[in-house]
Design a protein around this motif. Structure first.
Motif, PDB file in Angstrom:
ATOM      1  N   GLU A  59      85.859  18.808  33.293  1.00  0.00           N
ATOM      2  CA  GLU A  59      87.063  19.223  34.000  1.00  0.00           C
ATOM      3  C   GLU A  59      87.968  18.040  34.327  1.00  0.00           C
ATOM      4  OE1 GLU A  59      88.296  21.568  38.129  1.00  0.00           O
ATOM      5  OE2 GLU A  59      86.203  21.532  37.441  1.00  0.00           O
ATOM      6  N   HIS A  60      87.396  16.953  34.825  1.00  0.00           N
ATOM      7  CA  HIS A  60      88.217  15.849  35.309  1.00  0.00           C
ATOM      8  C   HIS A  60      88.823  15.030  34.172  1.00  0.00           C
ATOM      9  CE1 HIS A  60      89.458  13.105  38.540  1.00  0.00           C
ATOM     10  NE2 HIS A  60      89.262  12.129  37.665  1.00  0.00           N
ATOM     11  N   PHE A  61      88.050  14.849  33.069  1.00  0.00           N
ATOM     12  CA  PHE A  61      88.520  13.995  31.981  1.00  0.00           C
ATOM     13  C   PHE A  61      88.941  14.786  30.748  1.00  0.00           C
ATOM     14  CE2 PHE A  61      85.556  11.311  34.447  1.00  0.00           C
ATOM     15  CZ  PHE A  61      86.456  10.320  34.825  1.00  0.00           C
ATOM     16  N   ASP A  62      89.171  16.086  30.914  1.00  0.00           N
ATOM     17  CA  ASP A  62      89.658  16.940  29.832  1.00  0.00           C
ATOM     18  C   ASP A  62      88.768  16.828  28.595  1.00  0.00           C
ATOM     19  OD1 ASP A  62      91.242  18.759  28.492  1.00  0.00           O
ATOM     20  OD2 ASP A  62      92.729  17.284  27.850  1.00  0.00           O
ATOM     21  N   MET A  63      87.473  17.071  28.785  1.00  0.00           N
ATOM     22  CA  MET A  63      86.521  17.039  27.682  1.00  0.00           C
ATOM     23  C   MET A  63      85.963  18.428  27.404  1.00  0.00           C
ATOM     24  SD  MET A  63      84.353  13.543  28.237  1.00  0.00           S
ATOM     25  CE  MET A  63      85.128  11.939  28.060  1.00  0.00           C
ATOM     26  N   ALA A  64      86.808  19.431  27.526  1.00  0.00           N
ATOM     27  CA  ALA A  64      86.353  20.809  27.348  1.00  0.00           C
ATOM     28  C   ALA A  64      85.847  21.025  25.930  1.00  0.00           C
ATOM     29  CB  ALA A  64      87.503  21.768  27.650  1.00  0.00           C
ATOM     30  N   GLY A  65      84.670  21.648  25.843  1.00  0.00           N
ATOM     31  CA  GLY A  65      84.160  22.087  24.554  1.00  0.00           C
ATOM     32  C   GLY A  65      83.324  21.085  23.794  1.00  0.00           C
ATOM     33  N   THR A  66      83.517  19.795  24.016  1.00  0.00           N
ATOM     34  CA  THR A  66      82.772  18.810  23.233  1.00  0.00           C
ATOM     35  C   THR A  66      81.374  18.613  23.810  1.00  0.00           C
ATOM     36  OG1 THR A  66      82.996  16.658  22.160  1.00  0.00           O
ATOM     37  CG2 THR A  66      83.397  16.726  24.516  1.00  0.00           C
ATOM     38  N   PRO A  67      80.362  18.355  22.977  1.00  0.00           N
ATOM     39  CA  PRO A  67      79.036  18.032  23.507  1.00  0.00           C
ATOM     40  C   PRO A  67      79.091  16.757  24.333  1.00  0.00           C
ATOM     41  CG  PRO A  67      78.927  18.523  21.157  1.00  0.00           C
ATOM     42  CD  PRO A  67      80.378  18.406  21.508  1.00  0.00           C
TER      43      PRO A  67
ATOM     44  N   LYS B 248      63.575  10.945  37.215  1.00  0.00           N
ATOM     45  CA  LYS B 248      62.772  12.085  36.780  1.00  0.00           C
ATOM     46  C   LYS B 248      62.754  13.215  37.799  1.00  0.00           C
ATOM     47  CE  LYS B 248      59.739   9.341  33.809  1.00  0.00           C
ATOM     48  NZ  LYS B 248      58.325   8.930  33.530  1.00  0.00           N
ATOM     49  N   GLU B 249      63.121  12.905  39.031  1.00  0.00           N
ATOM     50  CA  GLU B 249      63.104  13.925  40.079  1.00  0.00           C
ATOM     51  C   GLU B 249      64.468  14.589  40.274  1.00  0.00           C
ATOM     52  OE1 GLU B 249      61.395  12.498  43.683  1.00  0.00           O
ATOM     53  OE2 GLU B 249      59.829  11.341  42.652  1.00  0.00           O
ATOM     54  N   LEU B 250      65.456  14.141  39.520  1.00  0.00           N
ATOM     55  CA  LEU B 250      66.789  14.736  39.633  1.00  0.00           C
ATOM     56  C   LEU B 250      66.782  16.095  38.940  1.00  0.00           C
ATOM     57  CD1 LEU B 250      69.565  13.778  40.797  1.00  0.00           C
ATOM     58  CD2 LEU B 250      70.227  13.328  38.434  1.00  0.00           C
ATOM     59  N   PRO B 251      67.119  17.170  39.628  1.00  0.00           N
ATOM     60  CA  PRO B 251      67.046  18.507  39.022  1.00  0.00           C
ATOM     61  C   PRO B 251      68.108  18.708  37.950  1.00  0.00           C
ATOM     62  CG  PRO B 251      68.026  18.630  41.213  1.00  0.00           C
ATOM     63  CD  PRO B 251      67.555  17.218  41.038  1.00  0.00           C
ATOM     64  N   GLU B 252      67.820  19.652  37.020  1.00  0.00           N
ATOM     65  CA  GLU B 252      68.729  19.970  35.936  1.00  0.00           C
ATOM     66  C   GLU B 252      70.058  20.504  36.457  1.00  0.00           C
ATOM     67  OE1 GLU B 252      70.233  20.477  32.108  1.00  0.00           O
ATOM     68  OE2 GLU B 252      68.536  19.304  32.858  1.00  0.00           O
ATOM     69  N   SER B 253      70.016  21.203  37.569  1.00  0.00           N
ATOM     70  CA  SER B 253      71.250  21.770  38.127  1.00  0.00           C
ATOM     71  C   SER B 253      72.244  20.675  38.504  1.00  0.00           C
ATOM     72  CB  SER B 253      70.941  22.623  39.358  1.00  0.00           C
ATOM     73  OG  SER B 253      70.287  21.841  40.351  1.00  0.00           O
ATOM     74  N   TYR B 254      71.754  19.524  38.981  1.00  0.00           N
ATOM     75  CA  TYR B 254      72.668  18.438  39.351  1.00  0.00           C
ATOM     76  C   TYR B 254      73.242  17.772  38.096  1.00  0.00           C
ATOM     77  CZ  TYR B 254      74.767  15.039  42.474  1.00  0.00           C
ATOM     78  OH  TYR B 254      75.676  14.295  43.168  1.00  0.00           O
ATOM     79  N   ARG B 255      72.449  17.700  37.044  1.00  0.00           N
ATOM     80  CA  ARG B 255      72.969  17.173  35.777  1.00  0.00           C
ATOM     81  C   ARG B 255      74.108  18.059  35.271  1.00  0.00           C
ATOM     82  NH1 ARG B 255      73.185  17.290  30.414  1.00  0.00           N
ATOM     83  NH2 ARG B 255      72.484  19.438  30.465  1.00  0.00           N
ATOM     84  N   ARG B 256      73.919  19.391  35.339  1.00  0.00           N
ATOM     85  CA  ARG B 256      74.974  20.304  34.908  1.00  0.00           C
ATOM     86  C   ARG B 256      76.213  20.149  35.780  1.00  0.00           C
ATOM     87  NH1 ARG B 256      70.656  24.051  34.433  1.00  0.00           N
ATOM     88  NH2 ARG B 256      71.298  25.026  36.410  1.00  0.00           N
ATOM     89  N   TYR B 257      76.020  19.905  37.071  1.00  0.00           N
ATOM     90  CA  TYR B 257      77.138  19.696  37.988  1.00  0.00           C
ATOM     91  C   TYR B 257      77.978  18.503  37.542  1.00  0.00           C
ATOM     92  CZ  TYR B 257      79.286  17.716  42.248  1.00  0.00           C
ATOM     93  OH  TYR B 257      80.144  17.147  43.158  1.00  0.00           O
ATOM     94  N   LEU B 258      77.315  17.412  37.151  1.00  0.00           N
ATOM     95  CA  LEU B 258      78.047  16.232  36.709  1.00  0.00           C
ATOM     96  C   LEU B 258      78.706  16.454  35.340  1.00  0.00           C
ATOM     97  CD1 LEU B 258      75.624  13.343  37.769  1.00  0.00           C
ATOM     98  CD2 LEU B 258      77.695  14.130  38.938  1.00  0.00           C
ATOM     99  N   VAL B 259      77.997  17.116  34.429  1.00  0.00           N
ATOM    100  CA  VAL B 259      78.572  17.383  33.101  1.00  0.00           C
ATOM    101  C   VAL B 259      79.823  18.250  33.214  1.00  0.00           C
ATOM    102  CG1 VAL B 259      78.179  18.567  30.906  1.00  0.00           C
ATOM    103  CG2 VAL B 259      76.437  17.031  31.806  1.00  0.00           C
ATOM    104  N   ASN B 260      79.734  19.304  34.020  1.00  0.00           N
ATOM    105  CA  ASN B 260      80.904  20.169  34.209  1.00  0.00           C
ATOM    106  C   ASN B 260      82.054  19.405  34.859  1.00  0.00           C
ATOM    107  OD1 ASN B 260      79.588  22.357  33.085  1.00  0.00           O
ATOM    108  ND2 ASN B 260      78.809  23.091  35.065  1.00  0.00           N
ATOM    109  N   GLY B 261      81.715  18.483  35.762  1.00  0.00           N
ATOM    110  CA  GLY B 261      82.743  17.671  36.388  1.00  0.00           C
ATOM    111  C   GLY B 261      83.420  16.743  35.387  1.00  0.00           C
ATOM    112  N   LEU B 262      82.623  16.170  34.475  1.00  0.00           N
ATOM    113  CA  LEU B 262      83.192  15.324  33.428  1.00  0.00           C
ATOM    114  C   LEU B 262      84.152  16.113  32.550  1.00  0.00           C
ATOM    115  CD1 LEU B 262      80.019  13.319  32.307  1.00  0.00           C
ATOM    116  CD2 LEU B 262      82.118  12.316  33.232  1.00  0.00           C
TER     117      LEU B 262
END
Length: 481
Positions: free
Chosen positions: A442-450, A426-440
Motif C-alpha cells: 500500500e505505502h510503496f505502490d507495489m500492488a500485485g507483485t510478489p 522464529k517467534e514472530l507470527p505469520e499474521s504480523y508478516r502479512r501486516y508488513l507485506v500489505n503495508g509495503l
C-alpha cells in the motif's frame, strides 16, 4: 547475411531431432509419437563455419480442409514459400511412400531451393530407402542420421552455395523472421535493434483459453496454429517482436490441465516446457476464459507464477461474448480479491484476442507490473516506514519477551525482497508478516507483485554462536596434571 532453411517432411521422419542437433540444444520436443511438432519453431543453427536460421515444421500430411492436419499443412507451406531453402527429409528405413511423392511435387513448385536427405540411413537397414530416394527426382540425396550426427558434412557442402547466393543477392535486411537465439530468445515480426533487450512475457492458462490467438493478435499475423480444438499448442514457442513500441519476447505455452488428468507422456513434456517458459519470463500473463474464469486450475496456475516470483497480470479473454460487461467485471474483481489474496492489487484486464480489443490496456498493465517488479526503496525511507508501522501496531510479546524490529533493508528486486533484522524472528507470527507485506504494497505502490520478506536475528550472522570455547592443548595437559 544469414539464410533460412525449412526442414520439411512427413510426420516422424526426424525433423525435430535434426533441428535440435543443428541449433545445439533441445529446443523442440522429440518423441516417438508422430505429429509432435505443430507450430513453426526457429533457431540460430550452426554447421561448421556456416550460420543460418533453421525452421522446424509440422509433418506434412495429405489434408487440405479446415481440420487440424490441414491447418498444420498450410502453416508449413507458408514456411516453405518464405524460406531461402528447404531440406526435404524422408525416412530411409520406411522407404519412399506416396505422400513423399506428393510433397516432392509441392516443393518443386513452391520452394526456391530443395535439398533431399534420407534420414535414419545409418547401417544396412536404410540402404534400400536411400536408393529409393533417387526416384523423387530432386537430385542426389544426402545420407543422414540426425540422431547420431552422421552426414552433416555433406549437408554443409550442399548448403554453402545457397548461403553464397543469398549473401550475393541480399541488399535489404529481411524482416518478419522469428529466431530462437542462444538464450532461447526469438526475433520476429517488426525488425528489432540488436542492442534492445526484450521484455520477456509468457502467456499461460488452461487449454483453449485463447493463448495462441492472443499472441497472433499481438504479432499482427497468424504465426501460431489456432483452432477450436483444446491443446493444439504442445511446446513453448518464443517469438521476439515490438508490442506498441516495446521490444518483447512472447512465450506461447501449452495449456495446463490438472496434474491428475495429465497421463500422456507428450502432455507431461509440454507442461514441463511451459513451466520452463514461466521461469524464463519476467511478466506472466495468466489468461482466463470469460465463460469459466477462476476455475481451480486457473488459481493453481496464478499461484505458480507468484511462487516463481514473476510479475503477474490477469487477462480475461473472450470479453466480446460477455453481454453484461459492467456487472460481470465487478463480480470478477470481487472473486479475484477473494480467491487470490496473494496477488491482491495485480492488474485484471479484459481483452478479446479475436477482435484485438483491450490489447492496449493489456500492454499498459504489463509495463506497470514490470516497473513494480523492478522497484527499489531506499533504506532510510524503509526504516522510517518500519518505525511508523511498529508504532501503530507493535509486534507481539510471546512468553513475555518483546520482539524488537531493529533494521530493514531491500536486498533484491525482480521480485522485491526485504530483510528485517529483529530479535526472536522464529517467534514472530505469520499474521504480523502479512501486516508488513500489505503495508509495503500500500505505502510503496507495489500492488500485485510478489514480495519476499525475511526476518533475521543478529545472532544468525555469528558463526561462533552455540560453540563451546576450546581450551588450548598445552593448558589442558597442565590442568590434567
Amino acid at each position: 547475411m544469414t539464410f533460412s532453411l525449412a526442414i520439411v517432411g512427413r510426420p516422424n521422419v526426424g525433423k525435430s531431432t535434426l533441428f535440435n542437433r543443428l541449433v545445439g540444444k533441445r529446443l523442440a520436443l522429440v518423441d516417438d509419437q508422430p505429429g509432435v511438432t505443430r507450430d513453426l519453431r526457429e533457431g540460430e543453427a550452426r554447421l561448421g563455419d556456416l550460420r543460418f536460421i533453421a525452421i522446424d515444421t509440422a509433418g506434412l500430411e495429405d489434408a487440405k480442409d479446415e481440420s487440424l492436419p490441414g491447418r498444420m499443412r498450410r502453416l508449413t507451406e507458408q514456411a516453405v514459400e518464405s524460406a531461402d531453402a528447404c531440406l526435404f527429409l524422408v525416412d530411409a528405413r520406411a522407404g519412399i511412400l506416396p505422400d513423399d511423392q506428393t510433397f516432392a511435387d509441392i516443393l518443386r513448385r513452391k520452394a526456391r531451393h530443395v535439398i533431399l536427405a534420407a534420414n535414419k540411413a545409418e547401417g544396412n537397414a536404410g540402404e534400400s530407402g536411400f536408393l529409393e530416394a533417387y526416384s523423387l527426382g530432386l537430385g542426389e540425396p544426402i545420407r543422414l542420421s540426425a540422431e547420431h550426427g552422421e552426414g552433416l558434412g555433406e549437408l554443409l557442402e550442399a548448403l554453402s552455395p545457397i548461403a553464397d547466393e543469398v549473401d550475393a543477392t541480399a541488399e535489404i535486411p529481411a524482416t518478419g523472421v522469428a529466431v530462437d537465439d542462444e538464450d532461447g530468445a526469438a526475433q520476429a515480426g517488426t525488425p528489432m535493434p540488436t542492442e534492445a533487450r526484450p521484455l520477456q512475457v509468457a502467456v499461460i492458462g488452461r487449454p483453449n483459453a485463447g493463448k495462441s490467438t492472443l499472441v497472433n493478435r499481438i504479432l499482427g499475423e497468424d504465426r501460431l496454429l489456432t483452432g477450436p480444438e483444446a491443446g493444439i499448442t504442445r511446446d513453448a514457442i518464443s517469438i521476439r517482436t515490438a508490442w506498441d513500441g516495446t521490444p518483447v519476447r512472447l512465450f506461447d505455452t501449452a495449456g495446463m490441465r490438472k496434474r491428475a488428468k495429465v497421463q500422456d507422456k507428450l502432455e507431461k513434456l509440454s507442461v514441463a516446457d511451459g513451466l520452463r517458459a514461466v521461469r524464463f519470463a519476467e511478466v506472466v500473463v495468466v489468461l482466463l476464459d470469460a465463460e469459466k474464469p477462476f476455475e481451480t486450475q486457473d488459481l493453481r496456475i496464478a499461484d505458480l507464477a507468484e511462487r516463481e516470483g514473476r510479475a503477474v497480470v490477469l487477462a480475461v479473454n473472450k470479453w466480446d461474448l460477455e453481454p453484461a460487461k459492467q456487472k460481470r467485471l465487478s463480480d470478477l474483481r470481487e472473486e479475484f480479491e477473494r480467491l487470490l489474496p496473494q496477488l491482491r492489487g495485480a492488474p485484471l484486464v479484459t481483452v478479446s484476442a479475436k477482435t484485438g480489443k483491450g490489447l492496449d490496456r493489456l500492454h499498459a498493465a504489463v509495463m506497470k507490473a514490470y516497473d513494480i517488479w523492478n522497484r527499489r526503496v531506499p533504506t532510510a525511507v524503509l526504516n522510517r516506514w518500519l518505525a511508523e508501522m511498529t508504532e501503530a501496531h507493535p509486534p507481539p510479546a510471546p512468553g513475555g519477551r518483546r520482539i524488537r524490529l531493529r533494521y530493514m533493508t531491500q536486498v533484491k528486486t525482480r521480485p522485491p525482497g526485504f530483510v528485517v533484522m529483529c530479535s526472536h524472528p522464529k517467534e514472530l507470527p505469520e499474521s504480523y508478516r502479512r501486516y508488513l507485506v500489505n503495508g509495503l504494497r500500500e505505502h510503496f505502490d507495489m500492488a500485485g507483485t510478489p514480495i519476499r520478506l525475511t526476518f533475521r536475528s543478529q545472532a544468525d550472522k555469528n558463526p561462533y554462536k552455540g560453540r563451546r570455547k576450546s581450551t588450548p592443548s598445552r593448558l589442558r595437559k597442565h590442568l590434567d596434571k
